[in-house]
Design a protein around this motif. Structure first.
Motif, PDB file in Angstrom:
ATOM      1  N   GLU A 162       0.819  -1.219   0.000  1.00  0.00           N
ATOM      2  CA  GLU A 162       0.000   0.000   0.000  1.00  0.00           C
ATOM      3  C   GLU A 162       0.847   1.261   0.000  1.00  0.00           C
ATOM      4  O   GLU A 162       0.442   2.290  -0.545  1.00  0.00           O
ATOM      5  CB  GLU A 162      -0.929  -0.004   1.216  1.00  0.00           C
ATOM      6  N   LYS A 163       2.012   1.221   0.610  1.00  0.00           N
ATOM      7  CA  LYS A 163       2.935   2.353   0.568  1.00  0.00           C
ATOM      8  C   LYS A 163       3.731   2.368  -0.724  1.00  0.00           C
ATOM      9  O   LYS A 163       3.994   3.427  -1.294  1.00  0.00           O
ATOM     10  CB  LYS A 163       3.901   2.296   1.758  1.00  0.00           C
ATOM     11  N   ALA A 164       4.120   1.178  -1.188  1.00  0.00           N
ATOM     12  CA  ALA A 164       5.043   1.101  -2.319  1.00  0.00           C
ATOM     13  C   ALA A 164       4.397   1.442  -3.651  1.00  0.00           C
ATOM     14  O   ALA A 164       5.061   2.013  -4.526  1.00  0.00           O
ATOM     15  CB  ALA A 164       5.652  -0.297  -2.389  1.00  0.00           C
ATOM     16  N   VAL A 165       3.133   1.088  -3.845  1.00  0.00           N
ATOM     17  CA  VAL A 165       2.538   1.213  -5.176  1.00  0.00           C
ATOM     18  C   VAL A 165       2.626   2.637  -5.715  1.00  0.00           C
ATOM     19  O   VAL A 165       2.838   2.858  -6.921  1.00  0.00           O
ATOM     20  CB  VAL A 165       1.068   0.715  -5.168  1.00  0.00           C
ATOM     21  N   PHE A 166       2.541   3.635  -4.836  1.00  0.00           N
ATOM     22  CA  PHE A 166       2.524   5.019  -5.309  1.00  0.00           C
ATOM     23  C   PHE A 166       3.924   5.540  -5.654  1.00  0.00           C
ATOM     24  O   PHE A 166       4.043   6.631  -6.217  1.00  0.00           O
ATOM     25  CB  PHE A 166       1.840   5.908  -4.275  1.00  0.00           C
ATOM     26  N   VAL A 167       4.968   4.751  -5.364  1.00  0.00           N
ATOM     27  CA  VAL A 167       6.309   5.117  -5.811  1.00  0.00           C
ATOM     28  C   VAL A 167       6.438   4.895  -7.321  1.00  0.00           C
ATOM     29  O   VAL A 167       7.395   5.323  -7.944  1.00  0.00           O
ATOM     30  CB  VAL A 167       7.378   4.340  -5.026  1.00  0.00           C
ATOM     31  N   ASN A 352      12.328   5.308   6.542  1.00  0.00           N
ATOM     32  CA  ASN A 352      12.711   6.146   7.684  1.00  0.00           C
ATOM     33  C   ASN A 352      11.512   6.786   8.376  1.00  0.00           C
ATOM     34  O   ASN A 352      11.680   7.529   9.350  1.00  0.00           O
ATOM     35  CB  ASN A 352      13.667   7.245   7.233  1.00  0.00           C
ATOM     36  N   GLY A 353      10.309   6.522   7.885  1.00  0.00           N
ATOM     37  CA  GLY A 353       9.110   7.087   8.492  1.00  0.00           C
ATOM     38  C   GLY A 353       8.866   8.541   8.162  1.00  0.00           C
ATOM     39  O   GLY A 353       8.020   9.194   8.785  1.00  0.00           O
ATOM     40  N   GLU A 354       9.569   9.074   7.155  1.00  0.00           N
ATOM     41  CA  GLU A 354       9.416  10.474   6.778  1.00  0.00           C
ATOM     42  C   GLU A 354       8.305  10.688   5.744  1.00  0.00           C
ATOM     43  O   GLU A 354       7.893  11.817   5.499  1.00  0.00           O
ATOM     44  CB  GLU A 354      10.739  10.992   6.190  1.00  0.00           C
ATOM     45  N   LEU A 355       7.836   9.600   5.157  1.00  0.00           N
ATOM     46  CA  LEU A 355       6.847   9.685   4.087  1.00  0.00           C
ATOM     47  C   LEU A 355       5.987   8.433   4.127  1.00  0.00           C
ATOM     48  O   LEU A 355       6.511   7.307   4.181  1.00  0.00           O
ATOM     49  CB  LEU A 355       7.567   9.801   2.739  1.00  0.00           C
ATOM     50  N   ASP A 356       4.669   8.621   4.119  1.00  0.00           N
ATOM     51  CA  ASP A 356       3.742   7.486   4.092  1.00  0.00           C
ATOM     52  C   ASP A 356       2.620   7.811   3.106  1.00  0.00           C
ATOM     53  O   ASP A 356       1.638   8.458   3.463  1.00  0.00           O
ATOM     54  CB  ASP A 356       3.171   7.210   5.477  1.00  0.00           C
ATOM     55  N   PRO A 357       2.764   7.372   1.863  1.00  0.00           N
ATOM     56  CA  PRO A 357       1.738   7.701   0.859  1.00  0.00           C
ATOM     57  C   PRO A 357       0.529   6.788   0.891  1.00  0.00           C
ATOM     58  O   PRO A 357      -0.384   6.958   0.075  1.00  0.00           O
ATOM     59  CB  PRO A 357       2.505   7.534  -0.469  1.00  0.00           C
ATOM     60  N   SER A 358       0.462   5.833   1.810  1.00  0.00           N
ATOM     61  CA  SER A 358      -0.612   4.835   1.780  1.00  0.00           C
ATOM     62  C   SER A 358      -1.992   5.464   1.958  1.00  0.00           C
ATOM     63  O   SER A 358      -2.993   4.883   1.513  1.00  0.00           O
ATOM     64  CB  SER A 358      -0.382   3.769   2.850  1.00  0.00           C
ATOM     65  N   TYR A 359      -2.056   6.664   2.567  1.00  0.00           N
ATOM     66  CA  TYR A 359      -3.370   7.282   2.773  1.00  0.00           C
ATOM     67  C   TYR A 359      -4.026   7.717   1.475  1.00  0.00           C
ATOM     68  O   TYR A 359      -5.233   7.997   1.437  1.00  0.00           O
ATOM     69  CB  TYR A 359      -3.269   8.469   3.746  1.00  0.00           C
ATOM     70  N   LEU A 360      -3.258   7.756   0.388  1.00  0.00           N
ATOM     71  CA  LEU A 360      -3.862   8.083  -0.907  1.00  0.00           C
ATOM     72  C   LEU A 360      -4.870   7.022  -1.334  1.00  0.00           C
ATOM     73  O   LEU A 360      -5.796   7.304  -2.091  1.00  0.00           O
ATOM     74  CB  LEU A 360      -2.779   8.212  -1.987  1.00  0.00           C
TER      75      LEU A 360
END
Length: 393
Positions: A162-167, A352-360
């Motif tokens: 869920e976090k990786a797909v938006f990369v 590193n916990g500086e970015l979490d795009p999963s909320y998209l």
């Protein structure tokens, strides 16, 4: 296999199509686990991007597992969990070697379309018309990935799907928007559009040193996400005059950086006359794109400031205030995302916990629901920020 196909303006259908096969020894076949909608897909669906053909598979932001690879793929293996950058680079031309993979000289097999329209041909793009290569898109059970060693990236252990797909697209597009703007500590950054790319541009601006970030939109759920997740101040362009509001927020100076995360189908906000003008010109073909956001950014940006444009534009615009841009000494930076340059750096930010795009990912649906999902996404219904399909069920 099953795939979501374009069959005309506002006509999407789930169809059975042939499975992809290896064409080049540098190809891999990816079994798609997640594939996200994107705002730029709406330009295809609304009929603003020519050279689409009935039966074309759309979608370009995806994650999956490599199930087959060509004999000359060196760095990837079957079973690898990967994201693939949506803009395709060859990895060998001068542009790819200099981190400008969206300008690749070799990945678009149909260069004449782009040369006629733009003078030169850029890279191919998954699922984005025959002018950009005619590549099958990712809203399918399987997809062929060319130049795989350059375009596909293993997802690090500990980073969820869920976090990786938006990369694959939204995160590097937003990050590049902030990066190419040359943000310096203390800068004020205004971002037009609080969709997926805008959210990532706002968060990236903070990561790169912006002191204040301002998100501009009119949908309450997106404005809330900009505040709660991206840490931005917000403006509702349907309720305030954006120029006046930005001047008031910056002591009459204007933002140092203005980012366009909207593109060719922008609204004019409270200016009904301008909006009617743009829509009428677009409807009769006298302009292809609506440049309302560009006008607002040129007017609002401080003297000597920078405009960073990652919202998609396809052709010609009218009523462009070139005089204001020139006399204010503005710098324009723009382009399709060069995700290959950023992917590993972005995974580090996530780890590193500086970015979490999963909320998209506000909605996760089966591919069979594709037509209805795009309708919901287009209409911004049910607080939909991004729909992500799970083609395998």
């Amino acid at each position: 296999m099953k795939a979501l196909c374009w069959n005309g303006t506002n006509d999407l259908r789930v169809e059975r199509v042939p499975d992809p096969v290896l064409v080049n020894p540098h190809d891999v076949i990816v079994k798609v686990a997640l594939s996200s909608v994107c705002g730029s897909d709406l330009h295809l669906i609304d009929g603003y991007v020519p050279t689409m053909r009935p039966g074309d598979i759309i979608g370009h932001e995806f994650l999956g597992e490599i199930v087959e690879k060509g004999p000359e793929v060196r760095y990837l293996n079957r079973g690898d969990r990967v994201i693939t950058v949506s803009i395709i680079g060859c990895g060998h031309c001068g542009h790819c070697q200099h981190g400008e993979s969206s300008l690749c000289d070799n990945s678009n097999p149909n260069p004449d379309y782009a040369r006629t329209a733009y003078g030169h041909c850029g890279a191919g793009i998954f699922g984005y018309s025959h002018a950009f290569g005619g590549y099958a898109g990712s809203h399918a059970e399987y997809i062929r990935v060319p130049y795989a060693d350059f375009n596909a990236f293993r997802v690090p252990d500990g980073v969820s799907d869920e976090k990786a797909v938006f990369v694959s697209d939204a995160v590097p597009t937003g990050y590049m928007a902030a990066d190419m703007a040359g943000i310096r500590p203390g800068d004020v950054v205004a971002v037009w559009g609080c969709g997926g790319v805008g959210q990532m541009a706002m968060r990236s601006a903070t990561l790169l040193g912006a002191e204040r970030v301002i998100g501009i939109d009119r949908f309450p759920d997106r404005l809330r996400a900009a505040q709660m997740k991206a840490g931005a101040e917000t403006l509702d362009y349907s309720r305030v005059d954006i120029f006046d509001a930005l001047q008031a927020m910056t002591g009459g100076r204007g933002p140092d950086v203005c980012i366009d995360a909207v593109g060719m189908e922008a609204d004019s906000g409270s200016n009904a006359v301008e909006d009617l003008y743009d829509r009428a010109k677009q409807a009769v073909g006298l302009q292809t794109d609506r440049p309302a956001v560009l006008r607002q950014m040129i007017e609002s940006c401080r003297k000597g400031g920078t405009l960073s444009i990652v919202g998609v534009y396809g052709g010609l615009i009218d009523k462009f205030p070139m005089g204001a841009a020139m006399n204010k000494g503005l710098t324009f930076r723009m382009g399709q995302q060069n995700g290959q340059r950023y992917a590993e750096r972005l995974f580090e930010h996530i780890r590193n916990g500086e970015l979490d795009p999963s909320y998209l990912m506000t909605h996760r649906l089966p591919l069979d629901d594709g037509p209805q999902a795009y309708r919901m996404f287009k209409e911004k219904a049910d607080d939909c920020l991004r729909v992500v399909f799970a083609p395998q069920g």
